[in-house]
Write an enzyme that holds these catalytic residues in place. Structure first.
Site, PDB file in Angstrom:
ATOM      1  N   ALA A  69       1.102  -1.174  -0.021  1.00 55.28           N
ATOM      2  CA  ALA A  69      -0.034   0.151   0.064  1.00 55.28           C
ATOM      3  C   ALA A  69       0.873   1.027  -0.144  1.00 55.28           C
ATOM      4  CB  ALA A  69      -1.035   0.010   1.135  1.00 55.28           C
ATOM      5  N   GLY A 112       0.884  -5.087   0.839  1.00 51.34           N
ATOM      6  CA  GLY A 112      -0.572  -4.981   0.114  1.00 51.34           C
ATOM      7  C   GLY A 112      -0.201  -5.343  -1.336  1.00 51.34           C
ATOM      8  N   GLU A 135       4.947  -5.096   7.004  1.00 56.74           N
ATOM      9  CA  GLU A 135       4.194  -4.104   7.683  1.00 56.74           C
ATOM     10  C   GLU A 135       4.775  -3.960   9.260  1.00 56.74           C
ATOM     11  OE1 GLU A 135       2.767  -6.551   5.944  1.00 56.74           O
ATOM     12  OE2 GLU A 135       1.373  -5.229   4.737  1.00 56.74           O
TER      13      GLU A 135
HETATM   14  N1  CO8 Z   1       4.483   3.333  -0.836  1.00 59.86           N
HETATM   15  C1  CO8 Z   1       5.026   4.538  -1.022  1.00 59.86           C
HETATM   16  N2  CO8 Z   1       6.138   4.710  -1.686  1.00 59.86           N
HETATM   17  C2  CO8 Z   1       6.825   3.709  -2.230  1.00 59.86           C
HETATM   18  C3  CO8 Z   1       6.439   2.364  -1.649  1.00 59.86           C
HETATM   19  C4  CO8 Z   1       5.315   2.280  -0.838  1.00 59.86           C
HETATM   20  N3  CO8 Z   1       4.975   1.096  -0.264  1.00 59.86           N
HETATM   21  N4  CO8 Z   1       7.554   1.644  -1.930  1.00 59.86           N
HETATM   22  C5  CO8 Z   1       8.362   2.235  -2.498  1.00 59.86           C
HETATM   23  N5  CO8 Z   1       7.821   3.524  -2.688  1.00 59.86           N
HETATM   24  C6  CO8 Z   1       8.758   4.600  -3.287  1.00 59.86           C
HETATM   25  C7  CO8 Z   1      10.080   5.141  -2.663  1.00 59.86           C
HETATM   26  O1  CO8 Z   1       9.504   6.005  -1.411  1.00 59.86           O
HETATM   27  C8  CO8 Z   1      10.883   5.569  -3.635  1.00 59.86           C
HETATM   28  O2  CO8 Z   1      10.240   6.859  -3.898  1.00 59.86           O
HETATM   29  P1  CO8 Z   1      11.203   8.252  -3.869  1.00 59.86           P
HETATM   30  O3  CO8 Z   1      12.366   7.913  -4.905  1.00 59.86           O
HETATM   31  O4  CO8 Z   1      10.424   9.260  -3.958  1.00 59.86           O
HETATM   32  O5  CO8 Z   1      11.899   8.204  -2.386  1.00 59.86           O
HETATM   33  C9  CO8 Z   1      10.499   4.635  -4.779  1.00 59.86           C
HETATM   34  O6  CO8 Z   1       9.252   4.020  -4.734  1.00 59.86           O
HETATM   35  C10 CO8 Z   1      11.475   3.815  -5.033  1.00 59.86           C
HETATM   36  O7  CO8 Z   1      11.815   2.779  -3.902  1.00 59.86           O
HETATM   37  P2  CO8 Z   1      13.260   2.669  -3.252  1.00 59.86           P
HETATM   38  O8  CO8 Z   1      14.024   3.542  -3.549  1.00 59.86           O
HETATM   39  O9  CO8 Z   1      13.021   2.305  -1.847  1.00 59.86           O
HETATM   40  O10 CO8 Z   1      13.663   1.348  -4.060  1.00 59.86           O
HETATM   41  P3  CO8 Z   1      14.543   0.168  -3.699  1.00 59.86           P
HETATM   42  O11 CO8 Z   1      14.859  -0.632  -5.126  1.00 59.86           O
HETATM   43  O12 CO8 Z   1      15.687   0.671  -3.003  1.00 59.86           O
HETATM   44  O13 CO8 Z   1      13.801  -0.737  -2.681  1.00 59.86           O
HETATM   45  C11 CO8 Z   1      11.812  -1.928  -1.826  1.00 59.86           C
HETATM   46  C12 CO8 Z   1      12.606  -1.469  -2.987  1.00 59.86           C
HETATM   47  C13 CO8 Z   1      12.677  -2.926  -1.098  1.00 59.86           C
HETATM   48  C14 CO8 Z   1      10.512  -2.434  -2.412  1.00 59.86           C
HETATM   49  C15 CO8 Z   1      11.566  -0.616  -0.898  1.00 59.86           C
HETATM   50  O14 CO8 Z   1      10.985   0.333  -1.710  1.00 59.86           O
HETATM   51  C16 CO8 Z   1      10.389  -0.780   0.209  1.00 59.86           C
HETATM   52  O15 CO8 Z   1      10.754  -1.506   1.195  1.00 59.86           O
HETATM   53  N6  CO8 Z   1       8.964  -0.321  -0.001  1.00 59.86           N
HETATM   54  C17 CO8 Z   1       8.190  -0.508   1.094  1.00 59.86           C
HETATM   55  C18 CO8 Z   1       7.565  -1.901   1.273  1.00 59.86           C
HETATM   56  C19 CO8 Z   1       6.596  -2.151   2.353  1.00 59.86           C
HETATM   57  O16 CO8 Z   1       6.690  -1.499   3.240  1.00 59.86           O
HETATM   58  N7  CO8 Z   1       5.356  -2.263   1.891  1.00 59.86           N
HETATM   59  C20 CO8 Z   1       4.202  -2.648   2.763  1.00 59.86           C
HETATM   60  C21 CO8 Z   1       3.550  -1.490   2.918  1.00 59.86           C
HETATM   61  S1  CO8 Z   1       2.168  -1.613   4.100  1.00 59.86           S
HETATM   62  C22 CO8 Z   1       1.023  -2.373   3.300  1.00 59.86           C
HETATM   63  O17 CO8 Z   1       0.971  -2.714   2.329  1.00 59.86           O
HETATM   64  C23 CO8 Z   1      -0.432  -2.440   4.170  1.00 59.86           C
HETATM   65  C24 CO8 Z   1      -1.396  -3.420   3.600  1.00 59.86           C
HETATM   66  C25 CO8 Z   1      -2.728  -2.680   3.455  1.00 59.86           C
HETATM   67  C26 CO8 Z   1      -3.863  -3.782   2.692  1.00 59.86           C
HETATM   68  C27 CO8 Z   1      -3.733  -3.424   1.093  1.00 59.86           C
HETATM   69  C28 CO8 Z   1      -4.734  -4.176   0.139  1.00 59.86           C
HETATM   70  C29 CO8 Z   1      -4.382  -4.636  -1.120  1.00 59.86           C
END
Ligand code: CO8
Length: 261
Positions: A69, A112, A135
């Site tokens: 998400a 998500g 999460e």
């Molecule tokens: N939300 C918002 N922005 C994101 C997310 C996210 N989940 N994931 C990545 N981005 C953005 C980053 O902020 C970054 O943007 P910016 O350059 O502006 O800072 C851009 O995408 C690229 O990301 P990274 O530079 O971090 O890329 P990497 O290749 O270094 O890392 C990862 C990739 C490991 C995937 C890393 O981005 C990461 O850990 N992302 C978050 C993963 C996460 O925690 N997901 C869980 C979110 S909570 C959730 O999903 C609750 C579920 C709710 C239900 C959903 C129902 C379908």
């Protein structure tokens, strides 16, 4: 279907019978924001209503399926807001599709993203795909099936380990433990998924719907209730001309011609 800001929509396969939704938010690794989910719901409604679309594929653009998400969109929300607004309640549209939905997980399927993949009927993955429920690292817990569907898919100990550590697993591990049904090299994932969608789409649509409903209910019902439902749906297939055609074609040693009736 109109134009969308967060997804790409296309029809492919023979007779354009496969509807493909590609999650497309390159700036955020296809993180699922409210707009994206609303757009996807609109397209799923269209695909469901269009009898030319026989199967649906959901995939992601670039190196991510969906990185969860949208954390930035969620960051400032508070309890009263998410509770009274029933936050994420409309994010499960895909679970109500009657047509087969296949996830082609091409990269990160976190939070998500992993939950969305698990809402689909079958998961195919590329060898670079990664699955996880991170999460806990954000101070929250999965909110769209990560504690329930994942546990049913891979068992309690493994699901608990993923949910409590936030660790992710590789595509091959996901295949080994049954989360994913097949893994392909990156450039083969979408063609192989579309081939699968076409093979499935060649069968009788109402009978596919019965089969899908029966398998999905196995995740919710007791064994006795599930076996009862299965038997009734099996009986129901005898109300279709396609069941008659399928068995007749077998006896006549020819390919069946299903007509969705
Ligand atoms: N939300 C918002 N922005 C994101 C997310 C996210 N989940 N994931 C990545 N981005 C953005 C980053 O902020 C970054 O943007 P910016 O350059 O502006 O800072 C851009 O995408 C690229 O990301 P990274 O530079 O971090 O890329 P990497 O290749 O270094 O890392 C990862 C990739 C490991 C995937 C890393 O981005 C990461 O850990 N992302 C978050 C993963 C996460 O925690 N997901 C869980 C979110 S909570 C959730 O999903 C609750 C579920 C709710 C239900 C959903 C129902 C379908």
């Amino acid at each position: 279907a109109g134009t969308f800001n967060n997804i790409l929509v296309e029809r492919t396969g023979s007779n354009n019978q496969v509807g493909v939704i590609t999650l497309h938010r390159p700036k955020a690794l296809n993180a699922l924001c409210d707009d994206l989910m609303t757009e996807m719901n609109t397209v799923l409604d269209d695909f469901e209503a269009n009898s030319d679309v026989r199967t649906i594929v959901i995939t992601g653009h670039g190196k991510s399926f969906a990185a969860g998400a949208d954390i930035k969109e969620m960051a400032d929300r508070d309890f009263i807001g998410v509770y009274s607004g029933n936050f994420l309640s409309h994010w499960d549209r895909v679970t109500r599709c009657t047509k087969p939905v296949i996830a082609a997980v091409n990269g990160f399927a976190f939070g998500g993203g992993c939950e969305l993949a698990m809402m689909c009927d079958i998961i195919y993955a590329s060898s670079s795909a990664k699955f996880g429920q991170p999460e806990i690292k954000l101070g929250t817990i999965p909110g769209a099936g990560g504690t329930q569907r994942l546990t049913r898919a891979i068992g309690k100990s493994k699901a608990m380990e993923l949910v409590l550590t936030g660790d992710h697993i590789s595509a091959s591990e996901a295949e080994r433990i049954g989360l994913v049904s097949k893994v392909f090299e990156g450039d083969q994932l979408l063609p192989e998924t579309i081939k699968l969608a076409e093979r499935i789409g060649a069968f009788s649509q109402p009978v596919l719907q019965m089969a899908k409903e029966a398998v999905n209910k196995s995740q919710e019902l007791s064994l006795a209730e599930g076996l009862h439902l299965e038997k009734r749906l099996f009986h129901s297939s005898f109300a279709t001309a396609d069941r008659r055609e399928g068995m007749k074609a077998f006896a006549e040693r020819r390919a069946a011609e299903f007509k969705d009736e």
